[in-house]
Motif scaffolding. Structure first.
Motif, short mmCIF file in Angstrom:
data_model
loop_
_atom_site.label_atom_id
_atom_site.label_comp_id
_atom_site.label_asym_id
_atom_site.label_seq_id
_atom_site.Cartn_x
_atom_site.Cartn_y
_atom_site.Cartn_z
N PHE A 8 23.66 17.67 -3.31
CA PHE A 8 24.56 16.58 -2.95
C PHE A 8 23.93 15.27 -3.36
O PHE A 8 22.74 15.03 -3.13
CB PHE A 8 24.84 16.58 -1.44
CG PHE A 8 25.86 17.58 -1.03
CD1 PHE A 8 27.21 17.33 -1.21
CD2 PHE A 8 25.48 18.79 -0.48
CE1 PHE A 8 28.17 18.27 -0.85
CE2 PHE A 8 26.42 19.74 -0.12
CZ PHE A 8 27.77 19.47 -0.30
N GLY A 12 27.92 11.27 -2.15
CA GLY A 12 28.68 12.26 -1.39
C GLY A 12 29.27 13.35 -2.25
O GLY A 12 29.88 14.29 -1.73
N ASP A 13 29.13 13.26 -3.57
CA ASP A 13 29.63 14.30 -4.46
C ASP A 13 28.64 15.45 -4.55
O ASP A 13 27.43 15.28 -4.32
CB ASP A 13 29.86 13.74 -5.87
CG ASP A 13 31.06 12.80 -5.94
OD1 ASP A 13 31.82 12.70 -4.96
OD2 ASP A 13 31.22 12.16 -7.00
N LEU A 14 29.16 16.62 -4.88
CA LEU A 14 28.34 17.81 -5.09
C LEU A 14 28.10 17.96 -6.58
O LEU A 14 29.03 17.88 -7.38
CB LEU A 14 29.06 19.05 -4.55
CG LEU A 14 28.36 20.40 -4.74
CD1 LEU A 14 27.03 20.43 -3.99
CD2 LEU A 14 29.27 21.53 -4.29
N SER A 31 33.94 16.00 -6.41
CA SER A 31 34.16 14.99 -5.37
C SER A 31 34.53 15.67 -4.05
O SER A 31 34.91 16.85 -4.04
CB SER A 31 35.27 14.04 -5.79
OG SER A 31 36.53 14.69 -5.67
N PRO A 32 34.47 14.94 -2.94
CA PRO A 32 34.87 15.51 -1.65
C PRO A 32 36.33 15.99 -1.64
O PRO A 32 36.69 16.86 -0.85
CB PRO A 32 34.66 14.37 -0.66
CG PRO A 32 33.58 13.56 -1.28
CD PRO A 32 33.86 13.62 -2.76
N THR A 33 37.16 15.46 -2.53
CA THR A 33 38.57 15.89 -2.60
C THR A 33 38.75 17.10 -3.52
O THR A 33 39.85 17.61 -3.65
CB THR A 33 39.47 14.75 -3.09
OG1 THR A 33 39.07 14.37 -4.41
CG2 THR A 33 39.42 13.56 -2.15
N GLY A 34 37.66 17.53 -4.19
CA GLY A 34 37.73 18.72 -5.04
C GLY A 34 37.92 18.43 -6.52
O GLY A 34 38.03 19.36 -7.32
#
Length: 114
Positions: A8, A12-14, A31-34
């Motif tokens: 991470f 906040g992105d993977l 991203s956190p939204t995919g």
């Protein structure tokens, strides 16, 4: 064989590597939204990923004919930070020192520079 390496980022992105036998694998950013994008490309066998405490991304890979750990700068350039054969993983300890895994040994570098 599939081996996914994850980290991470401070944003906040993977970040994910999925090494293949290709000489042109990317580091993916999710991203956190995919939403999935290619953060950095043209690596061979990208494996371990880690962010240092300054937010710099490091990856174990082969790039430009060199093997080792590369620092991926925010401007999209890559520079060799640590040269080495048979490296597969890395992390940073609480003091900011790089911990490196090879196929048979764990090393901790006293170096904490970016």
């Amino acid at each position: 064989m599939a081996a996914y390496h994850l980290a991470f980022g401070p944003d906040g992105d993977l970040y994910v590597t999925a090494p293949t036998m290709s000489n042109d694998d990317p580091i993916f950013q999710i991203s956190p939204t995919g939403a999935v994008s290619r953060y950095f490309e043209h690596l061979a066998r990208p494996q371990g990923l880690a962010f240092d405490r300054d937010g710099n991304l490091f990856v174990v890979a082969i790039h430009g004919g060199e093997r080792g750990i590369f620092r991926i700068a925010r401007d999209g350039s890559a520079s060799l930070a640590v040269a080495g054969e048979n490296l597969v993983g890395l992390a940073f300890d609480p003091r900011g020192r790089m911990v490196i895994a090879s196929t048979n040994t764990i090393y901790r570098l006293g170096w904490t520079g970016s």
